[in-house]
Write an enzyme that holds these catalytic residues in place. Structure first.
Site, PDB file in Angstrom:
ATOM      1  N   GLY A  30      50.027  44.115  36.672  1.00  0.00           N
ATOM      2  CA  GLY A  30      49.550  44.661  37.943  1.00  0.00           C
ATOM      3  C   GLY A  30      50.436  44.270  39.112  1.00  0.00           C
ATOM      4  CG  ASP A 142      49.383  33.242  42.117  1.00  0.00           C
ATOM      5  OD1 ASP A 142      48.427  32.852  42.800  1.00  0.00           O
ATOM      6  OD2 ASP A 142      49.261  33.662  40.956  1.00  0.00           O
ATOM      7  CE  LYS A 288      41.315  34.815  32.949  1.00  0.00           C
ATOM      8  NZ  LYS A 288      41.382  35.719  34.089  1.00  0.00           N
ATOM      9  CG  ASP A 508      43.770  21.633  83.506  1.00  0.00           C
ATOM     10  OD1 ASP A 508      42.709  21.119  83.899  1.00  0.00           O
ATOM     11  OD2 ASP A 508      44.115  21.677  82.300  1.00  0.00           O
ATOM     12  CG  ASP A 689      44.407  22.938  78.558  1.00  0.00           C
ATOM     13  OD1 ASP A 689      43.872  22.676  79.654  1.00  0.00           O
ATOM     14  OD2 ASP A 689      43.926  22.594  77.467  1.00  0.00           O
TER      15      ASP A 689
HETATM   16  P1  ADQ Z   1      44.829  36.638  35.039  1.00  0.00           P
HETATM   17  O1  ADQ Z   1      44.158  35.310  34.942  1.00  0.00           O
HETATM   18  O2  ADQ Z   1      45.917  36.871  34.087  1.00  0.00           O
HETATM   19  O3  ADQ Z   1      45.384  36.883  36.510  1.00  0.00           O
HETATM   20  P2  ADQ Z   1      43.341  39.272  35.076  1.00  0.00           P
HETATM   21  O4  ADQ Z   1      43.215  39.628  36.502  1.00  0.00           O
HETATM   22  O5  ADQ Z   1      42.121  39.614  34.316  1.00  0.00           O
HETATM   23  O6  ADQ Z   1      43.599  37.718  34.835  1.00  0.00           O
HETATM   24  O7  ADQ Z   1      44.562  40.023  34.450  1.00  0.00           O
HETATM   25  C1  ADQ Z   1      44.841  40.015  33.096  1.00  0.00           C
HETATM   26  C2  ADQ Z   1      45.783  41.144  32.749  1.00  0.00           C
HETATM   27  O8  ADQ Z   1      46.251  40.944  31.415  1.00  0.00           O
HETATM   28  C3  ADQ Z   1      45.110  42.500  32.780  1.00  0.00           C
HETATM   29  O9  ADQ Z   1      45.918  43.418  33.423  1.00  0.00           O
HETATM   30  C4  ADQ Z   1      44.922  42.869  31.301  1.00  0.00           C
HETATM   31  O10 ADQ Z   1      45.050  44.235  31.034  1.00  0.00           O
HETATM   32  C5  ADQ Z   1      46.020  42.104  30.619  1.00  0.00           C
HETATM   33  N1  ADQ Z   1      45.584  41.669  29.279  1.00  0.00           N
HETATM   34  C6  ADQ Z   1      44.535  40.914  28.974  1.00  0.00           C
HETATM   35  N2  ADQ Z   1      44.419  40.766  27.649  1.00  0.00           N
HETATM   36  C7  ADQ Z   1      45.426  41.439  27.090  1.00  0.00           C
HETATM   37  C8  ADQ Z   1      45.872  41.634  25.728  1.00  0.00           C
HETATM   38  N3  ADQ Z   1      45.274  41.114  24.680  1.00  0.00           N
HETATM   39  N4  ADQ Z   1      46.956  42.357  25.559  1.00  0.00           N
HETATM   40  C9  ADQ Z   1      47.611  42.867  26.604  1.00  0.00           C
HETATM   41  N5  ADQ Z   1      47.255  42.723  27.859  1.00  0.00           N
HETATM   42  C10 ADQ Z   1      46.175  41.996  28.119  1.00  0.00           C
HETATM   43  C11 ADQ Z   1      45.425  36.161  37.756  1.00  0.00           C
HETATM   44  C12 ADQ Z   1      44.080  35.611  38.248  1.00  0.00           C
HETATM   45  C13 ADQ Z   1      43.081  36.740  38.343  1.00  0.00           C
HETATM   46  C14 ADQ Z   1      43.620  37.855  39.244  1.00  0.00           C
HETATM   47  C15 ADQ Z   1      45.027  38.254  38.845  1.00  0.00           C
HETATM   48  C16 ADQ Z   1      45.643  39.209  39.846  1.00  0.00           C
HETATM   49  O11 ADQ Z   1      43.605  34.587  37.388  1.00  0.00           O
HETATM   50  O12 ADQ Z   1      41.850  36.270  38.840  1.00  0.00           O
HETATM   51  O13 ADQ Z   1      42.783  38.983  39.132  1.00  0.00           O
HETATM   52  O14 ADQ Z   1      45.865  37.122  38.732  1.00  0.00           O
HETATM   53  O15 ADQ Z   1      45.635  38.700  41.126  1.00  0.00           O
END
Ligand code: ADQ
Length: 734
Positions: A30, A142, A288, A508, A689
């Site tokens: 993402g 981050d 998680k 002041d 101030d």
């Molecule tokens: P993450 O802790 O990695 O991110 P998350 O936001 O759920 O958690 O993102 C996980 C990503 O990994 C998703 O896009 C998902 O599709 C992918 N994914 C999960 N399992 C998978 C698998 N088996 N195979 C392939 N892809 C998989 C951190 C923070 C979050 C926050 C994000 C973004 O911990 O809280 O939402 O950053 O800011």
């Protein structure tokens, strides 16, 4: 348009090296998707670690990688195995991650991890500084890079710095545990804009800033010495259309083109058409709540045995941080739990939990998202959680139910999900039942709202909103700088001063001529100040007036021997040089007995606060109180007083850590104007101030040179940022 650069721990590409052949593989996460559009559009660079330890690369290979990366506008920060171990697996994932996710018992406090964190952050900052030019913008991502904003700001103040935290920001009670808490906050405050996923994290951050640094915060602005830091929430979205389109395509594919997983799923439904699937997808991380989820699923099968043989939990866990002890233990715990549930409830043709411990290709994820009836998202803490959003986007037929932890940031945007407390297995089991038996019509009703919202605020909207705010903050900072007294403004003031014959100078006292002390009686003038004033008084063209909210006694004592006038209690009294005290305004104090008891109850309830009594006003001071409590009580007090004084000629003034109640219609504006009456000054200078000085800045004639000390919005023409700047300005006048 100014360039925007990105800094994150990892670059948005991975590197495969085979026989010295370098291949770049773009990542599909993402963050990479959202940010790619930003740094490409704004001609920036992406600075980060390419993912391979530098020990494995000889110099030539490293420089070849760098060359290849720069073609993609990526700048690499090379890290050795040791650095990765101490900075990434170490301080980032063994100290900050557990702390910010409320797993205090897992925190590693080893100082060598901290040292590595500082030096690797410096490495990132140095790389960024090589790339940055004044006027550029940089967006840092981050928890691995919390110190980078300050490291950049201190070297290049003209760069606009944004910072986004992807994980939760914990409450002060948790954050304070860390020995390096102040350093982390200071590091973050190098940014001009700080973004969190939710308002709760923002609130926690404010309380840490207030308590650890004592900075003043108004609305979402933090006022630090010569800058403002804006803090806001930007809930991160996903590439909605990508998930939706992929889900549509999945169903349109002819059988022979479908993935093996998809064909197996279809076969499964063919054999057991009434089977229901529950999906669980995460990185294998203790935040998680994966064990809770398995326990809740077992409880569900126990309480609703009619579902045994009819429901399957597909559990995907991406391997993560496998070198950190707690992750290894978690893996073992999950393996055992899966075995346990399958052993208890399974049979020859029924496996209750299908467990995949691996990363799956995007295509498979989509197939699972679109085939599963329920998504079970139960983190015990999660900054946002994108899985929940991806599930929503992939539900093209608008059915499906999400069971969602209230501890995930995403819960703020998903009121239509079934909300659970991840530690309450009974509640989760109950919600699984509710989800599996929810009528399709209700599922659609909920899903329509969810899709609407998640689609609108997608990852592109998220990043463009952040960029918009960065642009705004850039303007705000430059408007602050515009009023700042610089060399040319100073020259102008000096020329006007030199060309004038009769000058009135209003000063002041607290916060202008001298800094604040915890006890107001300790703020008496020092040698330097006496000297500056004596020098000004020597010039017969100067008429100097100290105009203050203080009472008569201290100022009269402190400035005995000076050729100056005193206006005190915001304009109630005046004492011209060598004359007696005279009342400037009609004031009375008959209201005091009804207001004093209220202030006293606030003193009782707010340790460290006290009342100062002046002739025509009462002041509640809270500078010595615990900052957050002081601010909170101040708001409460204002609220209570506002109702009380409605029918009286009284005013509430809010100063620096004080709330003052005084007779109405009396203020520094009125007092300074009265002082100027019938005299022909051709130069007026006023310095102050706080809020109470704004009356003076507004009332004085337009020709007056009014100067605010501090950065807040002001009616004054100019600003200086500190008491020492005031002193140097005054000593420069000749
Ligand atoms: P993450 O802790 O990695 O991110 P998350 O936001 O759920 O958690 O993102 C996980 C990503 O990994 C998703 O896009 C998902 O599709 C992918 N994914 C999960 N399992 C998978 C698998 N088996 N195979 C392939 N892809 C998989 C951190 C923070 C979050 C926050 C994000 C973004 O911990 O809280 O939402 O950053 O800011």
């Amino acid at each position: 348009m100014n360039r925007i650069h990105i800094v994150s721990n990892r670059l948005p590409v991975s590197i495969n090296v085979e026989n010295d052949h370098i291949e770049l593989v773009p990542s599909v996460g993402g963050l990479a998707t959202g940010m790619r559009s930003v740094y490409k559009e704004y001609n920036g660079k992406w600075i980060g670690w390419p993912g391979l330890p530098s020990d494995d690369l000889n110099e030539e290979l490293q420089s070849n990688i760098d060359e290849k990366l720069i073609e993609e506008d990526c700048v690499s920060v090379h890290l050795s195995k040791e650095e990765i171990d101490l900075y990434y697996d170490g301080f980032s994932n063994r100290t900050i991650w557990p702390l910010f996710h409320y797993f205090a018992q897992y925190i590693d406090y080893s100082p060598e991890l901290w040292d590595a964190f500082v030096s690797v952050n410096q490495k990132f900052a140095d790389k960024a500084l090589e790339t940055l030019e004044e006027g550029d913008t940089i967006w840092i991502h981050d928890y691995q890079l919390l110190l980078v904003p300050e490291m950049i700001k201190s070297q290049k103040p003209g760069v606009t710095v944004g910072f986004f935290l992807h994980i939760p920001f914990p409450s002060f009670e948790v954050f304070r545990i860390l020995p390096w808490r102040k350093e982390l906050i200071q590091g973050m405050l190098g940014a001009d804009l700080i973004g969190f996923h939710t308002f709760d994290y923002q609130r926690h951050f404010f309380s840490c800033v207030r308590r650890l640094m004592g900075y003043e915060i108004s609305f979402n602005e933090i006022h630090i010495e010569d800058r403002i830091v804006i803090v806001d929430s930007f809930p991160m979205g996903i590439d909605y259309d990508k998930f939706r389109d992929a889900a549509i395509q999945t169903f349109q594919k002819p059988l022979q083109e479908k993935s093996k997983l998809h064909r197996e799923l279809e076969k499964y439904f063919l054999v057991s058409p009434n089977r229901k699937l529950i999906l669980s997808i995460d990185r294998l991380d203790y935040s998680k709540g994966i064990p809770n989820r398995l326990q809740a699923f077992a409880k569900f099968l126990e309480e609703y045995p009619e579902f045994i043989g009819k429901v399957t939990l597909i559990m995907l866990a991406v391997p993560s941080r496998g070198t950190v002890e707690h992750y290894i233990n978690l893996k073992r715990e999950v393996d055992e739990l899966v075995g346990n549930v399958n052993g208890r409830f399974g049979s020859i043709n029924y496996t209750p939990v299908w467990y995949f411990y691996r990363s799956l290709p995007f295509e498979n994820l989509i197939e699972l998202y679109s085939s599963c009836d329920v998504a079970l998202v139960t983190p015990v803490r999660d900054g946002m959680n994108l899985v929940a959003k991806e599930y929503v986007a992939s539900r093209t037929n608008r059915t499906g139910v999400i069971i969602l932890s209230e501890m995930a940031g995403v819960s703020k945007e998903m009121g239509e999900a079934l909300m659970i407390n991840p530690n309450n297995t009974g509640e989760i089991a109950q919600s699984i039942y509710q989800a599996l038996t929810m009528p399709l019509e209700e599922q659609r009703e909920r899903m329509i709202y969810l899709q609407d919202r998640i689609k609108r605020y997608d990852v592109f909207k998220w990043s463009s909103e952040f960029v918009k705010s960065l642009r705004k903050v850039e303007k705000l900072q430059s408007s602050i700088y515009a009023k700042k007294v610089n060399t040319s403004i100073l020259e102008k003031i000096k020329t006007e001063y030199a060309n004038s014959q009769k000058r009135s100078i209003f000063l002041d006292y607290d916060g202008t001529l001298t800094g604040f002390k915890k006890n107001p009686n300790d703020a008496k003038p020092d040698e330097e100040l006496h000297k500056i004033l004596y020098q000004l008084e020597e010039d017969p063209k100067n008429v100097i007036t100290i105009i203050s909210g203080r009472d008569r006694e201290s100022l009269e004592n402190w400035f005995d021997g000076h050729k100056i006038n005193l206006i005190v209690e915001h304009g109630v009294w005046i004492k011209k040089y060598n004359k007696e005290w005279k009342m400037l305004a009609n004031a009375n104090d008959t209201w005091k007995p009804s207001i004093r008891p209220i202030l006293e109850t606030f003193v009782d309830r707010t340790p460290g606060s006290f009342i100062e009594e002046k002739n025509y006003s009462l002041v509640w001071h809270f500078r010595k109180s615990e900052p957050e409590q002081g601010e909170l009580r101040a708001n409460e007090l204002k609220d209570e007083l506002t109702t009380m004084i409605a029918n009286h000629n009284l005013e509430i003034l809010e100063g620096n850590k004080v709330i003052e109640v005084k007779s109405g219609g009396i203020n520094k504006g009125m007092a300074s104007l009265q002082f100027l009456q019938n005299q022909n000054f051709d130069f007026i200078l006023a310095l102050g101030d706080d809020w109470t000085d704004e009356y003076m800045f507004r009332e004085l004639p337009d020709t007056a040179i009014t100067i605010k000390v501090g950065l807040k919005h002001t009616a004054a023409r100019y600003k200086v940022d500190s008491v020492s700047k005031v002193r140097s300005l005054l000593s420069n006048l000749e």
